[in-house]
Design a protein around this motif. Sequence first.
Motif, PDB file in Angstrom:
ATOM      1  N   ALA A  96       0.820  -1.210   0.000  1.00 28.43           N
ATOM      2  CA  ALA A  96       0.000   0.000   0.000  1.00 28.43           C
ATOM      3  C   ALA A  96       0.857   1.264   0.000  1.00 28.43           C
ATOM      4  N   ALA A  97       2.025   1.195   0.647  1.00 31.33           N
ATOM      5  CA  ALA A  97       2.898   2.367   0.735  1.00 31.33           C
ATOM      6  C   ALA A  97       3.488   2.756  -0.621  1.00 31.33           C
ATOM      7  N   GLU A  98       3.480   1.841  -1.592  1.00 32.51           N
ATOM      8  CA  GLU A  98       4.044   2.123  -2.912  1.00 32.51           C
ATOM      9  C   GLU A  98       3.039   2.738  -3.879  1.00 32.51           C
ATOM     10  N   LEU A 156      -1.997  -3.874  -7.923  1.00 26.45           N
ATOM     11  CA  LEU A 156      -2.833  -4.698  -7.053  1.00 26.45           C
ATOM     12  C   LEU A 156      -2.372  -4.440  -5.627  1.00 26.45           C
ATOM     13  N   PRO A 157      -2.941  -3.442  -4.959  1.00 21.98           N
ATOM     14  CA  PRO A 157      -2.444  -3.062  -3.623  1.00 21.98           C
ATOM     15  C   PRO A 157      -2.862  -4.067  -2.553  1.00 21.98           C
ATOM     16  N   GLY A 158      -1.887  -4.746  -1.999  1.00 23.29           N
ATOM     17  CA  GLY A 158      -2.154  -5.645  -0.893  1.00 23.29           C
ATOM     18  C   GLY A 158      -3.059  -6.815  -1.223  1.00 23.29           C
ATOM     19  N   LEU A 211      -4.793  11.085   4.230  1.00 21.10           N
ATOM     20  CA  LEU A 211      -5.072   9.676   3.966  1.00 21.10           C
ATOM     21  C   LEU A 211      -5.142   8.959   5.302  1.00 21.10           C
ATOM     22  N   ALA A 212      -6.362   8.585   5.710  1.00 26.76           N
ATOM     23  CA  ALA A 212      -6.571   7.971   7.023  1.00 26.76           C
ATOM     24  C   ALA A 212      -7.043   6.534   6.930  1.00 26.76           C
ATOM     25  N   THR A 213      -7.227   6.017   5.708  1.00 25.02           N
ATOM     26  CA  THR A 213      -7.643   4.627   5.510  1.00 25.02           C
ATOM     27  C   THR A 213      -6.613   3.923   4.637  1.00 25.02           C
ATOM     28  N   PRO A 214      -6.507   2.606   4.735  1.00 25.29           N
ATOM     29  CA  PRO A 214      -5.467   1.889   3.993  1.00 25.29           C
ATOM     30  C   PRO A 214      -5.606   2.043   2.476  1.00 25.29           C
TER      31      PRO A 214
END
Length: 375
Positions: free
Chosen positions: A9-11, A28-30, A92-95
């Motif tokens: 997710a950080a990418e 495809l995040p996570g 940004l407060a959600t994954p």
Amino acid sequence: MRTVIAVAAAEVFDRLPAALDGSGPALLPGGPQSLAGPLGPDEDSAGDPTAVVVATSGSTGEPKGVLISASALVASAEATHKRLGGPGRWVLATPARYVGGIQVLVRSLVAGTEPVSLDLADGFKVPDFVAAVDEVCRTPGRHYTALVPTQLARIVAVPDGLAALRRLDGIVMGGARLSPELREAAAGAAVVSAYGMSETASGCVYDGVPLDGVGVRLVDDRVAITGPTLARGYRNRPDLTAESFVDGWFVTSDLGRFTGDGRLEVLGRADDMINTGGVKVPANAVERLLERHVDAACVVGIEHPEWGQIVAAAVVGAADLDQLRDRVRAELGAPAVPKVLRAVAELPLRGPGKVDRAAVRRILDPIVRDAPGSS
């Protein structure tokens, strides 16, 4: 041939520009590795690349990958900014593995701003949110965030948290229904209740009113959505795509109606109707009543040899379970009274703010099976 790659997710923010213009792979995040790999001919377009594949289990637990094009993501971001009053800087407060978080990043790119991201490795913390709002508000212009109800409930319980909310020009609420009580608790903050899902590139109906370009109608009482924010379909599942994406419309599993002033009201999932002893009980109606008296509730139907199904509920923050049953009986009638009612420390989640109803059934089902006369 373009491909889908799994990324942390950080990418996502750094890789999004190339995913949006097609010069890089779809992200495809996570998500599970099974959804990665080459895109099929019906899963991509040279003129409008698939930018993101969002892994979602829906309510059934079956893993699916929602194919979201660059144009759908951008159309959603631009329509959101137009509704909120213009581009701005986001917290940004959600994954970023879920569509709500991904959209915060897309909106930031479209606005030409850098989001302030919370570290959620150890969970959501109100002091971190307050600090992030303070940082984002140092930048001139408009300031926004996107939250889920569980986060909002924690924020409004803290004076500094509510003060931080009131500094923002827009708080987009998604993930689950925003109760009137929680909205009232956030009075003075620019809270907007958003309805949407991965298949619509995030929220596309704000406070019951579709975003510009989005159309809504009812098909057999189910909410159907059209417009430029629709996803392409499901990864490697042309059967599911054909079933849900029909003639330019995405037919959801949610029941809805239009209020007198033309706003969409979502009543709950079609498959959440509980048939107990021949009487149909809407789980959503029971949940809404319970949530007026407890911190959170989830109501499900559980198979039963005598009743066909029974109403079962898990609640958080309950003081008197018998009193809760009496309230349900008085307002909704005897068939709606949960035959199984259990207090739990917290409800299991399958995403930000989304209750895992299958997990709740697993919690409550042994109680039914172990009860006298249930076998």
